[in-house]
Design a protein around this motif. Structure first.
Motif, PDB file in Angstrom:
ATOM      1  N   VAL A   1       0.881  -1.149   0.109  1.00 14.99           N
ATOM      2  CA  VAL A   1      -0.187  -0.124   0.107  1.00 14.99           C
ATOM      3  C   VAL A   1       0.943   1.328  -0.029  1.00 14.99           C
ATOM      4  O   VAL A   1       1.914   1.340   0.839  1.00 14.99           O
ATOM      5  N   ILE A   2       0.713   2.202  -0.785  1.00 17.23           N
ATOM      6  CA  ILE A   2       1.325   3.417  -1.040  1.00 17.23           C
ATOM      7  C   ILE A   2       0.333   4.554  -1.068  1.00 17.23           C
ATOM      8  O   ILE A   2      -0.760   4.472  -0.882  1.00 17.23           O
ATOM      9  N   ILE A   3       1.103   5.811  -0.928  1.00 16.34           N
ATOM     10  CA  ILE A   3       0.335   6.938  -0.787  1.00 16.34           C
ATOM     11  C   ILE A   3       1.224   7.880  -1.495  1.00 16.34           C
ATOM     12  O   ILE A   3       2.370   8.168  -1.377  1.00 16.34           O
ATOM     13  N   THR A   4       0.587   9.068  -2.621  1.00 16.03           N
ATOM     14  CA  THR A   4       1.473   9.759  -3.273  1.00 16.03           C
ATOM     15  C   THR A   4       1.510  11.115  -2.671  1.00 16.03           C
ATOM     16  O   THR A   4       0.483  11.358  -1.706  1.00 16.03           O
ATOM     17  N   ASP A   5       2.417  11.879  -3.114  1.00  9.85           N
ATOM     18  CA  ASP A   5       2.293  13.336  -2.572  1.00  9.85           C
ATOM     19  C   ASP A   5       1.023  14.011  -3.154  1.00  9.85           C
ATOM     20  O   ASP A   5       0.401  14.668  -1.974  1.00  9.85           O
ATOM     21  N   ASN A   6       0.258  13.917  -4.116  1.00  9.74           N
ATOM     22  CA  ASN A   6      -0.799  14.306  -4.519  1.00  9.74           C
ATOM     23  C   ASN A   6      -2.063  13.984  -3.333  1.00  9.74           C
ATOM     24  O   ASN A   6      -2.666  14.874  -3.220  1.00  9.74           O
ATOM     25  N   ARG A   7      -1.984  12.655  -2.983  1.00 16.46           N
ATOM     26  CA  ARG A   7      -2.930  12.151  -2.003  1.00 16.46           C
ATOM     27  C   ARG A   7      -2.712  13.011  -0.678  1.00 16.46           C
ATOM     28  O   ARG A   7      -3.590  13.210  -0.022  1.00 16.46           O
ATOM     29  N   ILE A   8      -1.507  12.947  -0.348  1.00 20.82           N
ATOM     30  CA  ILE A   8      -1.044  13.597   1.137  1.00 20.82           C
ATOM     31  C   ILE A   8      -1.663  14.927   1.049  1.00 20.82           C
ATOM     32  O   ILE A   8      -2.308  15.341   1.993  1.00 20.82           O
ATOM     33  N   ASN A   9      -1.371  15.694  -0.074  1.00 17.53           N
ATOM     34  CA  ASN A   9      -1.730  17.341  -0.246  1.00 17.53           C
ATOM     35  C   ASN A   9      -3.328  17.104  -0.266  1.00 17.53           C
ATOM     36  O   ASN A   9      -3.874  18.197   0.378  1.00 17.53           O
ATOM     37  N   HIS A  10      -3.991  16.275  -0.555  1.00 19.99           N
ATOM     38  CA  HIS A  10      -5.506  16.210  -1.057  1.00 19.99           C
ATOM     39  C   HIS A  10      -6.040  15.999   0.526  1.00 19.99           C
ATOM     40  O   HIS A  10      -6.960  16.948   0.986  1.00 19.99           O
ATOM     41  N   ILE A  11      -5.391  15.273   1.273  1.00 26.40           N
ATOM     42  CA  ILE A  11      -5.979  14.899   2.693  1.00 26.40           C
ATOM     43  C   ILE A  11      -5.667  16.268   3.412  1.00 26.40           C
ATOM     44  O   ILE A  11      -6.497  16.663   4.151  1.00 26.40           O
TER      45      ILE A  11
END
Length: 130
Positions: free
Chosen positions: A25-35
């Motif tokens: 399982v990963i998380i992208t910088d884009n999704r971190i920024n979204h959160i």
């Protein structure tokens, strides 16, 4: 791209009718920024340290309305809130390099989470006797 942890594929397999191709399982910088944009930096700072445990050891897993997408839920003990991670599963037919990916994170109070349990049947529920 940041590695978050691994899933037990058996716990998540009821979410999709396709084979899950990886346990990573990963998380992208884009999704971190979204959160951070949606929930705030304070939320991310407080709860992101629990993401690996939530994906690996959820209390509940729900099937999301979007295909091949799970909602992993866990009550975080230090404050009693439930945190849900929406995870897009990497399945057969996807690019073989894809990983399971956190799309967003949501915090729910006990009342809202009880409503989720009433309105949505989990595909996985932790055995509280273990």
């Amino acid at each position: 791209m940041h590695k978050v942890g691994i899933i037990d594929i058996n716990k998540y397999k009821s979410v999709t009718n396709k084979e899950i191709i990886t346990d990573e399982v990963i998380i992208t910088d884009n999704r971190i920024n979204h959160i951070i944009e949606r929930r705030g930096q304070e939320f991310y700072d407080e709860y992101s340290r629990y993401f690996a445990d939530i994906v690996s050891n959820p209390d509940y897993i729900f099937k999301d309305s979007k295909a091949d997408t799970a909602i992993a839920s866990k009550t975080i003990l230090h404050n009693g809130s439930s945190v849900n991670l929406v995870i897009r599963l990497a399945v057969e037919g996807d690019n073989s390099n894809y990983k399971n990916s956190i799309i967003t994170a949501i915090k729910e109070n006990n009342k809202r989470f009880a409503q989720r349990l009433r309105n949505n049947k989990p595909v996985y529920e932790i055995d509280k006797n273990e």
